[in-house]
Design an enzyme around this catalytic site. Structure first.
Site, PDB file in Angstrom:
ATOM      1  N   GLN A  48     -35.350  42.987  -0.070  1.00 45.30           N
ATOM      2  CA  GLN A  48     -36.364  44.018   0.110  1.00 45.30           C
ATOM      3  C   GLN A  48     -36.876  44.517  -1.235  1.00 45.30           C
ATOM      4  O   GLN A  48     -36.130  45.161  -1.977  1.00 45.30           O
ATOM      5  CB  GLN A  48     -35.759  45.196   0.892  1.00 45.30           C
ATOM      6  N   GLY A  49     -38.128  44.242  -1.548  1.00 43.93           N
ATOM      7  CA  GLY A  49     -38.706  44.673  -2.818  1.00 43.93           C
ATOM      8  C   GLY A  49     -39.639  45.855  -2.641  1.00 43.93           C
ATOM      9  O   GLY A  49     -40.863  45.685  -2.667  1.00 43.93           O
ATOM     10  N   SER A  81     -33.388  58.997   0.484  1.00 45.33           N
ATOM     11  CA  SER A  81     -32.206  59.823   0.183  1.00 45.33           C
ATOM     12  C   SER A  81     -32.042  60.924   1.231  1.00 45.33           C
ATOM     13  O   SER A  81     -32.972  61.236   1.977  1.00 45.33           O
ATOM     14  CB  SER A  81     -32.364  60.461  -1.192  1.00 45.33           C
ATOM     15  N   SER A 100     -38.552  49.532  -3.908  1.00 52.34           N
ATOM     16  CA  SER A 100     -38.380  50.506  -4.995  1.00 52.34           C
ATOM     17  C   SER A 100     -38.752  49.919  -6.351  1.00 52.34           C
ATOM     18  O   SER A 100     -38.569  48.727  -6.603  1.00 52.34           O
ATOM     19  CB  SER A 100     -36.931  50.978  -5.045  1.00 52.34           C
ATOM     20  N   GLU A 135     -34.775  51.148   9.761  1.00 50.79           N
ATOM     21  CA  GLU A 135     -33.630  51.104   8.860  1.00 50.79           C
ATOM     22  C   GLU A 135     -32.706  52.292   9.134  1.00 50.79           C
ATOM     23  O   GLU A 135     -31.500  52.166   9.125  1.00 50.79           O
ATOM     24  CB  GLU A 135     -34.135  51.128   7.408  1.00 50.79           C
TER      25      GLU A 135
HETATM   26  C1  LIG Z   1     -26.987  50.562  -3.752  1.00 47.56           C
HETATM   27  C2  LIG Z   1     -28.463  50.686  -3.560  1.00 47.56           C
HETATM   28  C3  LIG Z   1     -29.142  49.680  -2.903  1.00 47.56           C
HETATM   29  C4  LIG Z   1     -30.535  49.736  -2.759  1.00 47.56           C
HETATM   30  N1  LIG Z   1     -31.173  48.687  -2.190  1.00 47.56           N
HETATM   31  C5  LIG Z   1     -32.528  48.659  -2.192  1.00 47.56           C
HETATM   32  C6  LIG Z   1     -33.253  47.504  -1.762  1.00 47.56           C
HETATM   33  O1  LIG Z   1     -32.660  46.501  -1.344  1.00 47.56           O
HETATM   34  N2  LIG Z   1     -34.594  47.507  -1.839  1.00 47.56           N
HETATM   35  C7  LIG Z   1     -35.292  48.597  -2.284  1.00 47.56           C
HETATM   36  O2  LIG Z   1     -36.498  48.546  -2.302  1.00 47.56           O
HETATM   37  N3  LIG Z   1     -34.649  49.706  -2.696  1.00 47.56           N
HETATM   38  C8  LIG Z   1     -33.283  49.761  -2.671  1.00 47.56           C
HETATM   39  N4  LIG Z   1     -32.621  50.879  -3.136  1.00 47.56           N
HETATM   40  C9  LIG Z   1     -33.400  51.973  -3.723  1.00 47.56           C
HETATM   41  C10 LIG Z   1     -33.357  53.271  -2.962  1.00 47.56           C
HETATM   42  O3  LIG Z   1     -34.167  53.232  -1.838  1.00 47.56           O
HETATM   43  C11 LIG Z   1     -33.763  54.384  -3.946  1.00 47.56           C
HETATM   44  O4  LIG Z   1     -32.681  54.538  -4.840  1.00 47.56           O
HETATM   45  C12 LIG Z   1     -34.044  55.686  -3.282  1.00 47.56           C
HETATM   46  O5  LIG Z   1     -35.245  55.627  -2.596  1.00 47.56           O
HETATM   47  C13 LIG Z   1     -34.095  56.851  -4.274  1.00 47.56           C
HETATM   48  O6  LIG Z   1     -34.966  56.579  -5.326  1.00 47.56           O
HETATM   49  P1  LIG Z   1     -34.527  56.764  -6.846  1.00 47.56           P
HETATM   50  O7  LIG Z   1     -33.248  56.072  -7.013  1.00 47.56           O
HETATM   51  O8  LIG Z   1     -35.649  56.392  -7.701  1.00 47.56           O
HETATM   52  O9  LIG Z   1     -34.233  58.322  -6.992  1.00 47.56           O
HETATM   53  P2  LIG Z   1     -35.322  59.470  -7.186  1.00 47.56           P
HETATM   54  O10 LIG Z   1     -36.401  59.318  -6.204  1.00 47.56           O
HETATM   55  O11 LIG Z   1     -35.670  59.578  -8.615  1.00 47.56           O
HETATM   56  O12 LIG Z   1     -34.463  60.722  -6.754  1.00 47.56           O
HETATM   57  C14 LIG Z   1     -33.552  61.403  -7.615  1.00 47.56           C
HETATM   58  C15 LIG Z   1     -33.053  62.610  -6.862  1.00 47.56           C
HETATM   59  O13 LIG Z   1     -34.139  63.483  -6.575  1.00 47.56           O
HETATM   60  C16 LIG Z   1     -34.203  63.758  -5.192  1.00 47.56           C
HETATM   61  N5  LIG Z   1     -35.593  63.948  -4.789  1.00 47.56           N
HETATM   62  C17 LIG Z   1     -36.629  63.141  -5.067  1.00 47.56           C
HETATM   63  N6  LIG Z   1     -37.739  63.641  -4.533  1.00 47.56           N
HETATM   64  C18 LIG Z   1     -37.395  64.789  -3.895  1.00 47.56           C
HETATM   65  C19 LIG Z   1     -38.122  65.775  -3.148  1.00 47.56           C
HETATM   66  N7  LIG Z   1     -39.423  65.672  -2.942  1.00 47.56           N
HETATM   67  N8  LIG Z   1     -37.444  66.813  -2.657  1.00 47.56           N
HETATM   68  C20 LIG Z   1     -36.122  66.943  -2.865  1.00 47.56           C
HETATM   69  N9  LIG Z   1     -35.391  66.050  -3.567  1.00 47.56           N
HETATM   70  C21 LIG Z   1     -36.027  64.994  -4.075  1.00 47.56           C
HETATM   71  C22 LIG Z   1     -33.562  62.562  -4.556  1.00 47.56           C
HETATM   72  O14 LIG Z   1     -33.092  62.869  -3.258  1.00 47.56           O
HETATM   73  C23 LIG Z   1     -32.443  62.266  -5.518  1.00 47.56           C
HETATM   74  O15 LIG Z   1     -31.368  63.114  -5.255  1.00 47.56           O
HETATM   75  C24 LIG Z   1     -31.235  50.855  -3.247  1.00 47.56           C
HETATM   76  C25 LIG Z   1     -30.527  51.882  -3.884  1.00 47.56           C
HETATM   77  C26 LIG Z   1     -29.170  51.812  -4.046  1.00 47.56           C
HETATM   78  C27 LIG Z   1     -28.463  52.932  -4.738  1.00 47.56           C
END
Ligand SMILES: Cc1cc2nc3c(=O)[nH]c(=O)nc-3n(C[C@H](O)[C@H](O)[C@H](O)COP(=O)(O)OP(=O)(O)OC[C@H]3O[C@@H](n4cnc5c(N)ncnc54)[C@H](O)[C@@H]3O)c2cc1C
Ligand SMILES: Cc1cc2nc3c(=O)[nH]c(=O)nc-3n(C[C@H](O)[C@H](O)[C@H](O)COP(=O)(O)OP(=O)(O)OC[C@H]3O[C@@H](n4cnc5c(N)ncnc54)[C@H](O)[C@@H]3O)c2cc1C
Lengths: 382, 398
Positions: free
Chosen positions: B126-127, B383, B129, B244
């Site tokens: 899944q691409g 999240s 993020s 999902e």
């Molecule tokens: C082990 C793992 C596997 C994954 N696998 C995939 C995958 O296969 N394909 C894929 O596409 N993605 C994948 N992801 C990505 C995942 O979907 C993202 O990590 C997730 O969407 C959060 O984005 P970020 O890590 O950039 O955190 P950020 O968005 O930067 O968030 C940082 C913090 O801020 C909080 N936050 C952000 N915006 C708000 C808001 N508006 N209000 C309140 N709080 C907020 C978040 O909840 C978090 O606590 C994976 C992630 C992990 C950790």
């Protein structure tokens, strides 16, 4: 009541803080970890030169007569740096056991070696089913023509892989969990019948499994023949030290998270502008400060001679530290999002370290049970 | 209202129970139980066994191998599968890209991809993020420029789970940089072997390799690999993310963990008695069981409601499942660590692979890594903060 540090304590704090700030950046630590011993030989020398290894010993023994507060100052800084060198095992555990259990002549012979970095120590007490009970000792010590013959196994001996000598508990008499009859030996790991297997721990430190099979040691290696009360006191001091280390690690997680909230942008703004994340980091701060207060309480109470009062205070601190650390650690990862999950970033390493600290010498719930069974901390109002 | 199963449902449950416990190799189920990583072959083998029985893609349209099951059957199927520690079919295939293609793809693209996706002849990743686009997914910048009958893709994805195993990646790409963020996104299927794609591993805090960075440097993608309409990718992504979330509750898997915790807590001692007899431990575990039972009932309610919703619409209550389910899974990893005690400390995952005997009991080595690793479940798939935002907006109207 005075929460201020003395002039000497302030100097000590400045120097360990500087050491960690200058030489224990996360990238430097990665390099130290890759050295054969799992820590930096040069850093060990530097810690030695700063005199930190003599902390618990009197000046005549090459030390500077520090107590739990001085230890806490060092450990707090080491927590911020996630320091890998075997300071805790050698000085806090080993030094503590030497100081409290050894005869004057043994202490006189060994303390200067510890203080000058020539003698690294470790303490083996965990057995397969002992969990957190220090009295639960199945390893046996049998007297045999002026010697002792040791049989048993010790697990998760912190820094036992590089220690020059290892304290171990072995039962001289009594049932498996009897409080009496626990002997404390200081053995040379090269003794025939002793094996050790070193390995990394979850938090990037090192430990060893030690087996004793018909291991013959001399009568002089028996440091104390009824050692449990002494060991318990040393472990209480060790818990106080770990509380300080955990507070240092928590502070770093709080700092890293705050910095990240200010710089990471999503939805066109810094994520720290979301009120929900502001409140979450406020709660982290509260948890860190509550932990800091209890680590201080532990440091002050670690020297208490009444074992019940001391243990209650230490248990209370361990409960608070365990709970705060779990909260702060989990939140630090969560508020970082994906980046918090990566090994290349520091925050996860602090999280792993505080997780291991929670389960050393009793996790939060074990100490909570003990404290509850003792009737809690506060009595009737006078 | 009746919470009892009918005789037919009980017969179905028994069939499922028997099937999952006999058809899927024990060695694979043991790995799941112990939290050990599955190999690519393990996942594919398990999926093919399910697919051969027609039990892999039950959530797909019937004409593409789905089942017209009742909500109770779907629940029993998932519950029995997870309780038996069977690997869930590859989520990227079965709960993500498959339903999107089936719902929005052309007939050609369905024929080309759905059977292979069901049978794991294609392993998907899944691409979505990107480094700058996590929670704010719609800000993604990987761009796909149409040149003749091709798209030229440039950019970077991150956190791509199991990209190292994948044959294909489904991507959200920006096809109209001038439109509003949500309106310039398309859903594109890309062969991982295409020149210009680089995969770089990211090691997680438990020491595992499951996520990656994926770089696209002038990657040429045939235009026919577009799913649905250009610039409608955001709608498809929302549809996918809703699916999902339902899968993420993992009630059956948590039941299996509770059973395992009870079993192991009988082997570990706290003082003179097994840990399982400690009232403190019993109460903590029971408290999680209450939460899990409540979640199970909530899930049943959501699933049964969803049947009544128009096709393709999401029930915002699925966010409740993700929120609660993730926290329960995480709590259970804490309890497992508590069971293991001091033996959580040795780090026993190594990449070199040595044959030394395990330190401590054989269930000890994965306890701490699992605890560390499971912090991800409240981060990915939207999240838990984002789930709360969704609930606040869509259910509470705030
Ligand atoms: C082990 C793992 C596997 C994954 N696998 C995939 C995958 O296969 N394909 C894929 O596409 N993605 C994948 N992801 C990505 C995942 O979907 C993202 O990590 C997730 O969407 C959060 O984005 P970020 O890590 O950039 O955190 P950020 O968005 O930067 O968030 C940082 C913090 O801020 C909080 N936050 C952000 N915006 C708000 C808001 N508006 N209000 C309140 N709080 C907020 C978040 O909840 C978090 O606590 C994976 C992630 C992990 C950790
Ligand atoms: C028992 C009692 C005694 C009191 N005594 C006195 C007194 O002696 N003198 C006096 O002057 N007043 C007094 N107060 C009033 C008290 O100070 C107010 O109730 C208080 O300031 C909250 O104001 P409010 O009730 O209008 O609630 P609101 O301000 O309307 O708040 C409602 C809810 O919204 C939350 N909220 C509001 N703004 C924000 C924000 N920016 N971010 C996040 N959450 C927010 C609040 O925390 C609260 O949960 C008393 C109140 C009580 C209950």
């Amino acid at each position: 009541m005075d929460f201020d540090l003395s002039e000497d304590q302030r100097l000590l704090k400045d120097s360990v803080d500087r050491l960690v700030a200058d030489q224990y950046q996360f990238e430097q630590r990665k390099k130290y970890m890759r050295e054969p011993a799992g820590y930096s030989a040069a850093m060990w020398d530097q810690i030695t030169e700063m005199g930190l290894l003599g902390l618990p010993f009197e000046e005549t023994l090459g030390g500077f007569g520090g107590g739990p507060v001085e230890t806490a100052i060092v450990m707090d800084a080491f927590g911020r740096g996630l320091v890998l060198e075997p300071y805790f095992a050698t000085v806090v555990l080993g030094g503590g056991l030497l100081r409290r259990a050894a005869s004057a002549s043994v202490l006189g012979a060994l303390a200067p070696k510890v203080a000058s970095g020539k003698l690294k120590l470790a303490f083996g007490h965990v057995e397969r089913h002992s969990r957190y009970n220090l009295a639960d000792v199945s390893t046996t010590a049998r007297k045999d023509s002026g010697n002792y013959v040791l049989d048993g196994a010790k697990s998760v001996v912190i820094h036992g892989d590089t220690a020059d000598k290892i304290f171990i508990t072995a039962r001289l008499s009594g049932e498996r969990r009897a409080r009496n009859g626990v002997g404390l030996f200081l053995i040379d790991p090269a003794t025939a019948g002793v094996t050790r297997r070193g390995y990394p721990t979850q938090d990037g430190q090192r430990a060893a499994e030690i087996t004793l099979t018909n291991a013959r040691v001399s009568a002089g290696d028996l440091i104390s023949d009824n050692a449990l009360p002494i060991i318990e006191h040393v472990i209480d001091e060790a818990i106080a030290a770990l509380c300080a280390e955990a507070v240092g690690a928590m502070q770093s997680m709080q700092d890293l998270t705050l910095e990240y909230l200010k710089t990471r942008k999503q939805f066109g703004r810094a994520i720290g502008s979301f009120q929900v994340l502001q409140h979450r980091s406020v709660d982290m701060l509260v948890a860190v400060e509550q932990a800091r207060s209890m680590a201080l309480f532990a440091a002050v109470m670690a020297g208490e001679e009444n074992p019940i009062e001391r243990r209650k205070a230490i248990s209370a601190a361990k409960v608070q530290i365990g709970r705060s650390a779990r909260h702060v650690g989990q939140e630090a990862i969560q508020l970082h999002g994906g980046i918090g999950m990566t090994n290349e970033y520091a925050v996860g390493h602090y999280f792993k370290r505080v997780t291991m600290i929670d389960q050393l010498y009793g996790d939060a719930d074990t100490h909570l049970s003990y404290l509850a069974a003792q009737g809690g901390l506060f009595g009737k109002v006078a | 209202m009746d919470l009892n199963f009918t005789p037919e449902e009980i017969a179905f449950r028994d069939e499922a129970r028997h099937f999952f416990r006999t058809a899927i190799p024990q060695s694979i189920r043991d790995k799941v139980a112990e939290g050990e990583g599955l190999t690519r072959d393990d996942m594919i083998n398990a999926q093919r066994i399910l697919n051969a029985k027609g039990w892999c893609t039950v959530n797909w349209p019937v004409e593409w191998g789905g089942k017209d099951w009742t909500s109770v059957q779907v629940y029993l199927y998932q519950d029995e599968m997870q309780q038996a520690n069977c690997p869930t079919p590859i989520a990227f295939n079965v709960s993500m890209v498959g339903p999107v293609i089936a719902q929005f793809g052309s007939q050609e693209i369905k024929q080309r991809f759905l059977p292979a996706t069901a049978n794991a002849d294609i392993f998907w990743c899944q691409g979505f993020s990107e480094p700058g686009s996590g929670s704010d997914l719609a800000s993604l910048r990987t761009k796909a420029e149409k040149k003749g009958d091709k798209y030229i893709v440039n950019g970077q994805k991150i956190w791509t789970t199991l990209a190292q195993y994948a044959d294909w990646i489904f991507c959200l790409v920006r096809t109209d940089p001038t439109a509003k963020a949500q309106e310039g996104i398309s859903f594109l299927l890309i062969d991982m072997k295409t020149p210009g794609i680089t995969v770089r591993p990211i090691i997680t805090i438990d020491g595992g390799r499951e996520v990656n960075e994926v770089f696209f440097d002038n990657v040429e993608v045939p235009a026919e690999n577009l799913v649905g309409q250009e610039n409608k990718g955001w709608d498809y992504a929302k549809f996918l993310l809703g699916n999902e979330r339902t899968g993420i509750a993992r009630v059956g898997a948590s039941k299996a963990k509770i059973a395992r915790i009870k079993e192991l807590a009988a082997l570990e001692f706290a003082g003179e008695r097994p840990l399982i007899e400690s009232s403190r431990f019993q109460e903590k575990l029971a408290a999680v069981e209450v939460e899990l039972k409540a979640l199970e009932m909530t899930q049943l309610r959501v699933v049964s409601d969803e049947r009544k919703l128009a096709k393709g619409r999401q029930n915002p209550a699925s966010s409740i499942l993700k929120l609660k389910g993730s926290v329960i899974q995480q709590q259970l990893t804490e309890l497992l660590m508590e069971v293991v005690g001091p033996y959580v400390m040795p780090y026993q995952r190594d990449f070199e692979g040595n044959n030394e005997p395990i330190i401590g009991p054989d269930y000890a080595s994965e306890a701490a890594p699992m605890y560390f690793n499971y912090r991800k479940v409240s981060i990915y798939g939207g999240s838990n903060e984002i789930q709360r935002n969704i609930i606040a907006k869509a259910i509470l109207g705030l």
